[in-house]
Scaffold this active site. Structure first.
Site, PDB file in Angstrom:
ATOM      1  N   LYS A 122       0.821  -1.219   0.000  1.00  0.00           N
ATOM      2  CA  LYS A 122       0.000   0.000   0.000  1.00  0.00           C
ATOM      3  C   LYS A 122       0.849   1.261   0.000  1.00  0.00           C
ATOM      4  O   LYS A 122       0.351   2.346  -0.312  1.00  0.00           O
ATOM      5  CB  LYS A 122      -0.944   0.024   1.210  1.00  0.00           C
ATOM      6  CG  LYS A 122      -1.808  -1.206   1.354  1.00  0.00           C
ATOM      7  CD  LYS A 122      -2.553  -1.558   0.085  1.00  0.00           C
ATOM      8  CE  LYS A 122      -3.103  -2.973   0.123  1.00  0.00           C
ATOM      9  NZ  LYS A 122      -2.108  -4.037   0.164  1.00  0.00           N
ATOM     10  N   GLU A 160      -7.339  -8.492   2.738  1.00  0.00           N
ATOM     11  CA  GLU A 160      -6.943  -9.511   1.776  1.00  0.00           C
ATOM     12  C   GLU A 160      -7.154 -10.885   2.403  1.00  0.00           C
ATOM     13  O   GLU A 160      -7.099 -11.042   3.618  1.00  0.00           O
ATOM     14  CB  GLU A 160      -5.471  -9.351   1.391  1.00  0.00           C
ATOM     15  CG  GLU A 160      -5.208  -8.106   0.570  1.00  0.00           C
ATOM     16  CD  GLU A 160      -3.753  -7.956   0.168  1.00  0.00           C
ATOM     17  OE1 GLU A 160      -2.913  -8.757   0.660  1.00  0.00           O
ATOM     18  OE2 GLU A 160      -3.438  -7.051  -0.615  1.00  0.00           O
ATOM     19  N   SER A 197      -4.744 -10.992  -2.029  1.00  0.00           N
ATOM     20  CA  SER A 197      -3.334 -10.680  -2.182  1.00  0.00           C
ATOM     21  C   SER A 197      -2.923 -10.896  -3.627  1.00  0.00           C
ATOM     22  O   SER A 197      -3.510 -11.713  -4.341  1.00  0.00           O
ATOM     23  CB  SER A 197      -2.509 -11.595  -1.273  1.00  0.00           C
ATOM     24  OG  SER A 197      -1.155 -11.575  -1.640  1.00  0.00           O
TER      25      SER A 197
END
Length: 578
Positions: free
Chosen positions: A135, A455, A481
């Site tokens: 991120k 995720e 993911s």
């Protein structure tokens, strides 16, 4: 004559740092800079923020501070004054499979916001941003286009592959080993050995998971120097890219080349194309719209999916293929991938990049490497359709997404088995309380409903480890993911927390998935769906205060990137122009 005295100084008349360094009334501000050892000459130069996501949470970030020092040398050599600062990172590999993953996507916004606030508060003129884990890459790029000061992005580099008894492995293999261990297919001793050898160096996850996907995006979108995002973290060669990036940002200040000159609709389409061509992470369909949102460009999940659909899959990278980022770098790097896409008409060549040249001009210097099999020619692809596909239907009116790279069967129909949290589903998988042919549904894990849109790698990897990866499907309003493989569909929208269709599913409802046609449907009539919606009561989370609660109040839908503020369309002034 002193070479320093002879140099040309950049005029600060239109630079933000004039507000803290120029004129008698800024004497108090300058006194703070003198306190840190700066000279009057350094104070008079442009102030360049060198932002890194360094921390000791994971190998993804551990080398960023060292690399930042080299960036600072490059800035100083080009007559700028670097000012280093750090922001947070939540590392998915450690946050995965428990409540910590709710912090992951939220961290993207915190990274962008904290970089913005630091730059605004201290009036820095430009930024070089270093990022490692998933991120942090889009978070840093979001800050760059939001601020619109001259910017260069640097990826900290990928981890080297591990070796288990002569076989190249990544952290994905460790997650899948947990599934094998759960069914008695792997001993305690073998599992321990795998976990100890899978991650042998600094750097982000080595395959085409989210970090490397967004690193590929950074070069394709034009914010990073060519080749800079491919070199693994331990390679000393990274110092050359870091130094050059520090020098380059000073050139961008001089030429007034800003991120919004670079990140256009065409550049975003280029970025989506490299994701598809590399079999990249489905998370790119969340991050590209979020980057576009910062500028006020409409580029949602369906725009991303449109590019995915027409782009061939050409890079044989894990998790769908056999190679890792190090292998692609040594074969010719991200520029080689872009070269074949450009030559066959899949990239816009007229877009500007941080080199100061267009993508087409950059590509003119790249020669195709015949002596490698990591990247296939775009006219002879692995598959004609991109490695990632968008879906839509009565179960996902606002879209969903699935990674199909490496998959043979692109259709699946089966009865739903519903879970309201990831933990419920993981427990069922661990205890083998599911049937072959079912579609496992994990809901209330969307941006609002999680909150944080977790995720699901622990669950999907366990399924694969049990040998069931192609025998069941999984859908969620959460995320997957980049390491996920199999029939796993994420970003289902609208999410369950706002009474999206996924909230109305019951065990046994028949779900139809067709990735060839881009369809995701449930065999229910509109009348039945409306009847169920009237009885829907929602699902309350445990997060009724704190950062996650705050995020849930403002976050938008996944289709538009799960953003938390109005974005460029509502902007009345830009920081770069203060």
């Amino acid at each position: 004559m002193d070479a320093k005295a002879d140099k040309q100084q950049i005029d600060k008349a239109n630079l933000p740092s004039r507000h803290v360094t120029v004129g008698p009334h800024r004497a108090p501000h300058r006194s703070y800079l003198y306190a840190m050892g700066l000279s009057s000459e350094e104070i008079a130069q442009p102030l360049v923020g060198v932002a890194s996501c360094w921390n000791e949470a994971a190998p993804c970030n551990i080398s960023l501070m060292r690399q930042a020092q080299v960036v600072k040398k490059g800035v100083a050599a080009a007559h700028g004054t670097p000012r280093e600062f750090c922001t947070i990172t939540v590392t998915d590999g450690i946050a995965m499979g428990h409540q910590g993953m709710k912090s992951s996507l939220v961290s993207r916004e915190v990274i962008a916001d904290s970089v913005e606030l630091t730059m605004r508060g201290h009036c820095y003129d430009a930024i070089v941003g270093l990022a490692g884990c998933d991120k942090s890459l889009p978070g840093m790029m979001m800050a760059m286009v939001r601020l619109n000061v001259p910017s260069v992005f640097i990826y900290g580099g990928s981890i080297l592959p591990g070796n288990f008894r002569g076989q190249q492995i990544t952290v994905q293999d460790v997650f899948e080993a947990v599934g094998r261990h759960s069914v008695g297919d792997l001993s305690d001793e073998d599992l321990e050995e795998i976990e100890q050898v899978a991650c042998p160096s600094a750097g982000s996850c080595g395959a085409q998971f989210t970090a490397n996907t967004m690193a590929t995006v950074a070069e394709a979108i034009g914010l990073a120097l060519p080749y800079s995002c491919g070199a693994p973290a331990p390679y000393e060669l990274r110092d050359k890219f870091c130094y050059a990036s520090g020098e380059k940002v000073m050139e961008l200040i001089e030429k007034n080349i800003r991120p919004r000159d670079i990140v256009t609709k065409q550049a975003l389409e280029n970025a989506a194309a490299v994701v598809a061509a590399s079999g990249g992470s489905t998370n790119a369909a969340l991050h590209l719209p979020a980057i576009a949102h910062e500028i006020g460009i409409k580029f949602d999940l369906f725009d991303v999916a449109r590019i995915f659909k027409k782009t061939p899959y050409v890079a044989d990278l894990k998790p769908g293929g056999k190679y890792v980022a190090k292998d692609m770098f040594e074969a010719g790097g991200i520029p080689l991938l872009m070269k074949t896409l450009f030559d066959h008409g899949y990239l816009h060549g007229e877009v500007l990049t941080v080199t100061g040249r267009t993508l087409a001009e950059n590509m003119s210097h790249i020669k195709w490497n015949e002596n490698q099999d990591v990247i296939y020619p775009a006219n002879k692809p692995i598959t004609k359709t991109g490695g990632v596909v968008g879906l839509k239907g009565n179960l996902a009116p606002e879209g969903a997404i699935v990674k199909v790279a490496g998959m043979d069967n692109l259709k699946f129909t089966g009865p739903a088995r519903c879970f309201n949290t990831e933990e419920e589903c993981f427990e069922a998988v661990k205890e083998r309380k599911y049937e072959e042919g079912e579609v496992l549904v994990i809901r209330y894990e969307g941006p609002k409903g999680g909150p944080g849109m977790r995720e699901m790698l622990a669950t999907t990897a366990a399924l694969y480890g049990q040998g069931m990866g192609d025998k069941v499907a999984l859908i969620t309003d959460g995320r997957f993911s980049g390491a996920t493989r199999g029939f796993c569909i994420g970003h289902v929208g609208p999410e369950a927390a706002v009474c999206g269709p996924i909230a109305l599913l019951r065990d046994g409802d028949i779900i139809e998935i067709d990735a060839n046609k881009g369809k995701l449907n449930v065999q229910l009539t509109d009348a039945e769906m409306k009847k169920r919606a009237k009885k829907w009561k929602g699902h309350k989370t445990d997060f009724q205060s704190g950062a996650l609660w705050k995020y849930a109040q403002t976050v938008g839908d996944a289709r538009d990137g799960a953003t938390t503020h109005p974005g460029g369309k509502k902007e009345t002034h830009c920081y770069a122009d203060i």
